[in-house]
Design a protein around this motif. Structure first.
Motif, PDB file in Angstrom:
ATOM      1  N   PHE B 144      21.160  21.123 -13.925  1.00 19.15           N
ATOM      2  CA  PHE B 144      19.948  21.526 -13.209  1.00 19.15           C
ATOM      3  C   PHE B 144      18.700  21.127 -14.000  1.00 19.15           C
ATOM      4  O   PHE B 144      17.764  20.520 -13.455  1.00 19.15           O
ATOM      5  CB  PHE B 144      19.966  23.034 -12.943  1.00 19.15           C
ATOM      6  CG  PHE B 144      18.701  23.533 -12.314  1.00 19.15           C
ATOM      7  CD1 PHE B 144      18.437  23.298 -10.970  1.00 19.15           C
ATOM      8  CD2 PHE B 144      17.760  24.218 -13.065  1.00 19.15           C
ATOM      9  CE1 PHE B 144      17.253  23.735 -10.397  1.00 19.15           C
ATOM     10  CE2 PHE B 144      16.575  24.668 -12.490  1.00 19.15           C
ATOM     11  CZ  PHE B 144      16.323  24.428 -11.158  1.00 19.15           C
ATOM     12  N   ASN B 145      18.688  21.441 -15.290  1.00 17.72           N
ATOM     13  CA  ASN B 145      17.530  21.098 -16.125  1.00 17.72           C
ATOM     14  C   ASN B 145      17.244  19.598 -16.088  1.00 17.72           C
ATOM     15  O   ASN B 145      16.091  19.178 -15.964  1.00 17.72           O
ATOM     16  CB  ASN B 145      17.764  21.520 -17.579  1.00 17.72           C
ATOM     17  CG  ASN B 145      17.760  23.025 -17.744  1.00 17.72           C
ATOM     18  OD1 ASN B 145      17.499  23.773 -16.797  1.00 17.72           O
ATOM     19  ND2 ASN B 145      18.077  23.486 -18.934  1.00 17.72           N
ATOM     20  N   ALA B 146      18.306  18.811 -16.183  1.00 17.46           N
ATOM     21  CA  ALA B 146      18.142  17.352 -16.203  1.00 17.46           C
ATOM     22  C   ALA B 146      17.578  16.854 -14.873  1.00 17.46           C
ATOM     23  O   ALA B 146      16.714  15.964 -14.839  1.00 17.46           O
ATOM     24  CB  ALA B 146      19.482  16.689 -16.511  1.00 17.46           C
ATOM     25  N   GLU B 147      18.052  17.445 -13.765  1.00 15.78           N
ATOM     26  CA  GLU B 147      17.570  17.029 -12.436  1.00 15.78           C
ATOM     27  C   GLU B 147      16.083  17.349 -12.259  1.00 15.78           C
ATOM     28  O   GLU B 147      15.318  16.533 -11.750  1.00 15.78           O
ATOM     29  CB  GLU B 147      18.377  17.751 -11.343  1.00 15.78           C
ATOM     30  CG  GLU B 147      19.741  17.127 -11.110  1.00 15.78           C
ATOM     31  CD  GLU B 147      20.670  18.014 -10.284  1.00 15.78           C
ATOM     32  OE1 GLU B 147      20.189  18.998  -9.681  1.00 15.78           O
ATOM     33  OE2 GLU B 147      21.868  17.725 -10.252  1.00 15.78           O
ATOM     34  N   VAL B 148      15.686  18.548 -12.677  1.00 14.55           N
ATOM     35  CA  VAL B 148      14.276  18.935 -12.534  1.00 14.55           C
ATOM     36  C   VAL B 148      13.389  18.038 -13.402  1.00 14.55           C
ATOM     37  O   VAL B 148      12.341  17.565 -12.969  1.00 14.55           O
ATOM     38  CB  VAL B 148      14.070  20.424 -12.897  1.00 14.55           C
ATOM     39  CG1 VAL B 148      12.587  20.788 -12.859  1.00 14.55           C
ATOM     40  CG2 VAL B 148      14.850  21.324 -11.947  1.00 14.55           C
ATOM     41  N   LYS B 149      13.842  17.790 -14.625  1.00 17.16           N
ATOM     42  CA  LYS B 149      13.071  16.945 -15.540  1.00 17.16           C
ATOM     43  C   LYS B 149      12.842  15.561 -14.935  1.00 17.16           C
ATOM     44  O   LYS B 149      11.739  15.022 -14.967  1.00 17.16           O
ATOM     45  CB  LYS B 149      13.845  16.820 -16.859  1.00 17.16           C
ATOM     46  CG  LYS B 149      12.962  16.948 -18.092  1.00 17.16           C
ATOM     47  CD  LYS B 149      13.798  16.981 -19.356  1.00 17.16           C
ATOM     48  CE  LYS B 149      13.595  18.287 -20.102  1.00 17.16           C
ATOM     49  NZ  LYS B 149      14.444  18.404 -21.277  1.00 17.16           N
ATOM     50  N   LYS B 150      13.910  15.012 -14.378  1.00 14.52           N
ATOM     51  CA  LYS B 150      13.861  13.680 -13.778  1.00 14.52           C
ATOM     52  C   LYS B 150      12.868  13.678 -12.603  1.00 14.52           C
ATOM     53  O   LYS B 150      12.053  12.764 -12.460  1.00 14.52           O
ATOM     54  CB  LYS B 150      15.272  13.323 -13.281  1.00 14.52           C
ATOM     55  CG  LYS B 150      15.557  11.843 -13.166  1.00 14.52           C
ATOM     56  CD  LYS B 150      17.032  11.629 -12.837  1.00 14.52           C
ATOM     57  CE  LYS B 150      17.197  10.786 -11.591  1.00 14.52           C
ATOM     58  NZ  LYS B 150      18.572  10.838 -11.057  1.00 14.52           N
ATOM     59  N   VAL B 199      11.895  24.729 -17.352  1.00 15.21           N
ATOM     60  CA  VAL B 199      12.093  23.322 -17.690  1.00 15.21           C
ATOM     61  C   VAL B 199      10.815  22.703 -18.282  1.00 15.21           C
ATOM     62  O   VAL B 199      10.883  21.902 -19.204  1.00 15.21           O
ATOM     63  CB  VAL B 199      12.562  22.511 -16.454  1.00 15.21           C
ATOM     64  CG1 VAL B 199      12.635  21.020 -16.768  1.00 15.21           C
ATOM     65  CG2 VAL B 199      13.913  23.020 -15.966  1.00 15.21           C
ATOM     66  N   TYR B 200       9.647  23.103 -17.760  1.00 19.63           N
ATOM     67  CA  TYR B 200       8.407  22.459 -18.220  1.00 19.63           C
ATOM     68  C   TYR B 200       7.413  23.413 -18.859  1.00 19.63           C
ATOM     69  O   TYR B 200       6.353  22.994 -19.316  1.00 19.63           O
ATOM     70  CB  TYR B 200       7.734  21.745 -17.037  1.00 19.63           C
ATOM     71  CG  TYR B 200       7.477  22.668 -15.859  1.00 19.63           C
ATOM     72  CD1 TYR B 200       8.395  22.775 -14.817  1.00 19.63           C
ATOM     73  CD2 TYR B 200       6.333  23.465 -15.802  1.00 19.63           C
ATOM     74  CE1 TYR B 200       8.175  23.646 -13.757  1.00 19.63           C
ATOM     75  CE2 TYR B 200       6.115  24.335 -14.740  1.00 19.63           C
ATOM     76  CZ  TYR B 200       7.037  24.411 -13.722  1.00 19.63           C
ATOM     77  OH  TYR B 200       6.827  25.276 -12.675  1.00 19.63           O
ATOM     78  N   SER B 201       7.725  24.718 -18.896  1.00 21.92           N
ATOM     79  CA  SER B 201       6.712  25.686 -19.340  1.00 21.92           C
ATOM     80  C   SER B 201       6.287  25.486 -20.792  1.00 21.92           C
ATOM     81  O   SER B 201       5.121  25.672 -21.130  1.00 21.92           O
ATOM     82  CB  SER B 201       7.211  27.120 -19.126  1.00 21.92           C
ATOM     83  OG  SER B 201       8.348  27.354 -19.910  1.00 21.92           O
TER      84      SER B 201
END
Lengths: 336, 336
Positions: B144-150, B199-201
């Motif tokens: 999930f983290n990787a997908e959001v980052k992408k 993920v981005y905070s």
């Protein structure tokens, strides 16, 4: 008020401070773990902290990722003959029954009030749930905190006749301090009640409430008769922080995988596995209660905190370090 | 490695550093909130931070109690025309449908894939829940983290044609920095997904994952085919972090009442009430979107983030400070 802006002079002073502090650390040759005997357990801790905070080491862990988690019962304080929180709940039944006399003739409260330890030992999980709901919910968060504080000030452990908060393991306090002094955030990840442990964790262990992950019930936001906003504890379980619930609770509250984890029982297995599954440096340790003289020696028949043969097999298979209370700890309690 | 022991020389150096740093703060006369116009809102923030960190002030707040909470959508970044996470979920439907083609003919996925915005606007809460479950669960936490980052690296806001993480309000970043520079822990308390915001905070706001409280789904601990421990996101809601859920979420994750809280909508009312109900110094603020030129001006008909007449009445009644985007902010975004 600090203005939070990097004026050049400010930065220069910061650099100067860092240099001075680094110098101070190098010159202080004192043992960071004075209550530990020399041996593989002590060595593993000291070496892990050194390697993960040394920028030149391949095991270096950046400051923001330095998370260390500790089980509480049996890992940082005495859990025998009963979890402290269970003692609290059983003793609170008396107080609750005074307010609600109708409970006196209803099971399981009747049995608890009888004081018959044999009958109490036979209470089922369902009975225990009723006791937990009656003693841990139905009041505001502030009322609960005040009740626990009051109880802790007078309740005493039957064996040592001392407050429960004095029955913490001095060697583990030293480990927590060593981690914090090196930029680690120390967290409790306990099967005990999150709200219960939060009441004393800061004063007793230096762990602030926001770093306590525990079994957690829901609260309900509402208003009292005067219109003041209140949070009431309600009998709805959000997180059972034991076994698989430990890594799940870690994700819910912390959102990062720990790099170090300390436990003592089969309930900590999943937390240690989850910690180990991350990349880079890892430290997994288990406290083994093998000291009947100074504390307790748990046999495989012990009902709680069992350090079973199965757990020892896991530890060996995974390369986890087992701490022998008897051999690794010079002293167990601060008052010794 | 810092040994964590208070050698006398070490303490002396710490005192020296404290004195040097205090001197540096006094001499740095730079404005801590350069993107704010002078006015009651800016004054309220600066004065609150000064008073709560001045030991001689009756409003002094001890460092461990310095907790400031911030709503995210509409308070620290743009929430129009849609919450960023909703955009993410709708765009992810495409990817999910490629993996599970059977979804292409099933509602509400069919409507989302059609791209018909009018039809999409009519989707029910139940439809949205199905979309959230399909796009936010069924994968490991790391996947999930990787997908959001992408996604964040390429997705752009339709109005500014910039990454969503650039659409943060510069004045609010300054407020967060000012609080942190004065010993406050800054937390997000967002209706958005806890895992999404985490993920981005840290990179975007300087708020680490463990200081993000948000709507949270459960995870399930298990093992992959190779026997590696994994946490899988499952479609079970643990916390709906909106309205009454905000103080409830604060208690669950932080366990302390904030002393300062920032919001922008009716969903933040309970958080501000809960903050205000504590003893001592308190700061409650609401961002009012009244700047159609530089950002948006919400009318009472706006579907999300409504700063309604009712909320303005609440603010007046309770003495909360309203921040006018138009009048109080010199600039809205860093890129301006």
């Amino acid at each position: 008020m600090n203005l939070g802006i990097g004026a050049v002079g400010h930065v220069r002073i910061l650099v100067l401070c860092a240099l001075l502090l680094a110098g101070a650390a190098v010159h202080a040759q004192t043992d960071p773990l004075p209550s530990w005997n020399d041996g593989p357990a002590k060595q593993a801790i000291v070496e892990f902290v050194r390697a993960t905070t040394d920028k030149a080491s391949p095991k270096f862990v950046p400051p923001e990722a330095r998370i260390a988690t500790f089980d509480q019962d049996g890992t940082t304080w005495v859990e025998q003959p009963m979890y402290t929180q269970v003692v609290y709940c059983l003793e609170r039944v008396q107080v609750v029954a005074e307010k609600k006399p109708e409970l006196k003739n209803v099971e399981p409260f009747k049995t608890v009030l009888s004081g018959n330890r044999e009958a109490m030992a036979k209470l089922s999980m369902k009975d225990l749930e009723k006791i937990l709901a009656a003693t841990l919910t139905g009041m505001t968060v502030e009322e609960f905190n005040a009740e626990v504080k009051k109880w802790l000030a007078t309740a005493k452990h039957p064996r040592w006749n001392r407050p429960y908060t004095e029955l913490v393991y001095q060697p583990m306090l030293e480990v927590m301090r060593l981690f914090r002094a090196n930029g680690y955030k120390t967290y409790f990840v306990t099967g005990g009640g999150q709200d219960f442990v939060r009441v004393y964790s800061e004063a007793t262990y230096g762990i602030p409430p926001e770093q306590v992950v525990g079994s957690a019930g829901a609260t309900h936001f509402g208003y009292d008769k005067a219109g003041k906003p209140i949070l009431t504890k309600v009998p709805k379980l959000l997180l059972m922080d034991d076994k698989a619930g430990k890594p799940e609770g870690i994700h819910l509250v912390i959102g990062r995988r720990p790099v170090a984890a300390f436990g003592n029982s089969i309930g900590d297995k999943e937390m240690l596995e989850y910690t180990q599954a991350g990349d880079g440096a890892r430290l997994m340790m288990l406290v083994h209660h093998d000291d009947a003289t100074r504390e307790f020696a748990y046999g495989p028949k012990s009902k709680i905190g069992t350090f079973s043969d199965a757990l020892m097999t896991e530890a060996r298979k995974n390369g986890w370090t087992v701490i022998s209370m008897k051999n690794d700890w010079k002293k167990v309690f601060a008052f010794e």
